[in-house]
Write an enzyme that holds these catalytic residues in place. Structure first.
Site, short mmCIF file in Angstrom:
data_model
loop_
_atom_site.label_atom_id
_atom_site.label_comp_id
_atom_site.label_asym_id
_atom_site.label_seq_id
_atom_site.Cartn_x
_atom_site.Cartn_y
_atom_site.Cartn_z
N ASN A 209 -17.24 -47.18 39.04
CA ASN A 209 -17.51 -48.71 39.24
C ASN A 209 -16.90 -49.73 38.82
O ASN A 209 -16.47 -49.90 37.45
CB ASN A 209 -18.95 -48.50 38.49
N ARG B 98 -18.81 -47.28 43.58
CA ARG B 98 -19.92 -48.50 43.61
C ARG B 98 -19.20 -49.53 44.49
O ARG B 98 -18.24 -50.04 43.99
CB ARG B 98 -20.51 -48.80 42.55
N HIS C 44 -28.08 -54.74 43.85
CA HIS C 44 -28.69 -53.92 43.06
C HIS C 44 -29.43 -52.82 43.79
O HIS C 44 -30.22 -52.06 43.32
CB HIS C 44 -29.73 -54.63 42.14
N ARG D 123 -25.42 -66.60 35.53
CA ARG D 123 -25.59 -66.97 37.10
C ARG D 123 -26.86 -67.98 36.94
O ARG D 123 -27.81 -67.61 36.30
CB ARG D 123 -25.57 -66.03 38.04
N GLU E 231 -27.54 -45.73 37.98
CA GLU E 231 -27.06 -45.97 39.32
C GLU E 231 -25.88 -44.73 39.65
O GLU E 231 -25.36 -44.54 40.67
CB GLU E 231 -26.22 -47.42 39.54
#
Ligand code: ADP
Length: 400
Positions: A16, A99, A187, A247, A385
């Site tokens: 990732n 990923r 996500h 963000r 994940e």
């Protein structure tokens, strides 16, 4: 690669790659426990590497790692590979799983990266300029390190690709939809893992109307019906929806016009404000880290938390409306899994949705945190994940 389908001495790597970090996990041909996992952070002159074994014990990196070896993604990957070779000398690497944040409108499932696929993924970089180039740098580094070994792409957008048109589009001229300006979600690997866990934990609920709240440094919510995504708080970019660490979350596009026309900011300057200076950090002027804000107790930290909670409640209400009601709310991500306060704050005043927490279970981080009599279940599920990528790699290369 395995000979005659014998994968017993094979392993595969999950990567990732972010802008300045590389998370890694090494899996055997079978089993859910990673043999090795960890991350390289601050890739550059001050790079730091931390690797651990399946028992959580720190693994020393390969001997002879020099200062500067962690200066690039390729260098960092080479250090990881040498460390794997040192600790698992008999293991043959059969595949690498990546990923990939953006699969565009076309990719809705994991796949082996061919030169054609790579070109398509490169062409999608303008859709996710802050993420996709780093993901692809990880792919290139792995291709150079393991020529001929299959590289498998697993997409954060894939889980959302079947959402109905109304939740996939913006109210723009339709040519933008055709150009790929759509609501991609993100996500998705986390949502896939959590819906899978829900099927095991509570099959009846999993078949119903569920909102999953992935609340980490990046944060989004997804409405899921019978395991399939219906709507997401995130849209075209990972900026929309919830307030995040740095963000902004949902914003009136008129604000961007103001920044352009009145403040004369360049697109790069606007991107910096929206991606790196907003959210919890921007509102608190203190930190993007929820733990720091919870401990600070200052009025500004409180305002940042209040805004985070308000946005989560608004998105939850909107997503529940898309589902026509709510059977379960699932908290996940660093904040969702760990913050007793934020879970309680989001759930307060949601009794009209059948949400009522059991404060003791919430404080214990139990899996089921709703009150016995509550109409809507509330759960905490730790996301994973890397494991979703691992399972996909096994399926794509035929190990499973
Ligand atoms: P990322 O999106 O980078 O993967 P994580 O899922 O690791 O992020 O979540 C990071 C966030 O989780 C940070 O805001 C951090 O403060 C928060 N967090 C972690 N542990 C706790 C805790 N015990 N209480 C409150 N917030 C926490």
């Amino acid at each position: 690669m395995a000979v005659n389908g014998d994968w017993s001495d094979c392993g595969f790597l999950v990567l990732n790659a972010g802008s300045s970090s590389l998370k890694v996990a090494l899996f055997a041909a079978t089993g859910d426990e990673a043999l090795l996992s960890g991350k390289v952070e601050k890739i550059g002159p001050d790079g730091v590497i931390q690797l651990k074994d399946a028992q959580g014990q720190a693994l020393p990196v390969a001997e002879g790692v020099a200062e500067g070896d962690l200066g690039t993604h390729t260098g960092a990957l080479m250090v990881v590979i040498r460390t794997i070779q040192r600790h698992f000398p008999a293991l043959r690497l059969a595949a690498v799983g990546h990923r990939i944040v953006h699969g565009g409108p076309q990719f809705n499932a994991p796949l082996v990266i061919t030169p054609d696929v790579m070109r398509t993924l490169e062409a999608l970089a303008p859709f996710a300029p802050l993420h996709q180039p780093h993901n692809l740098a990880g792919v290139r580094a792995a291709m150079a390190a393991f020529p001929g070994v299959p590289q498998v792409a697993c997409f954060d957008t894939a889980f959302h690709r079947d959402q109905p048109f109304v939740n996939d589009t913006f109210g723009l001229p339709s040519r933008y939809y055709e150009q790929g300006v759509r609501r991609y979600g993100f996500h998705g690997l986390s949502y896939e893992y959590i819906t899978g866990q829900m099927r095991q934990l509570a099959p009846q609920l999993a078949a119903g109307r569920v909102v999953v709240a992935h609340l980490g440094n990046g944060a989004s919510m997804c409405a899921v019906h019978d395991g399939r995504a219906v709507a997401s708080s995130m849209g075209f970019s990972p900026l929309d929806g919830l307030a995040m660490g740095t963000r902004c979350g949902q914003i009136d596009p008129g604000v961007l016009l103001y920044m352009l026309d009145q403040e004369k900011l360049s697109s790069a300057e606007i991107a910096r404000v929206l991606y790196h200076e907003s959210g919890l950090l921007g509102l608190s002027e203190l930190s993007n880290d929820m733990r720091t804000l919870e401990a600070a107790g200052t009025p500004q930290a409180q305002r940042a938390i209040d805004y985070f909670v308000m946005r989560a409640q608004r998105e939850l209400g909107a997503l529940a409306a898309q589902l026509g009601g709510l059977d379960a709310l699932v908290f996940s991500g660093g904040i969702g899994e760990n913050s007793v306060l934020i879970r309680a704050r989001i759930c307060e005043r949601l009794g009209w949705m059948g949400i009522e927490l059991d404060p003791a279970r919430n404080a214990e981080h139990a899996t089921w945190i709703s009150a016995e009599q509550a109409r809507t279940a509330v759960l905490v599920v730790r996301t994973h994940e890397e494991l979703v990528i691992a399972r996909s790699v096994r399926a794509v290369v035929g190990m499973a």
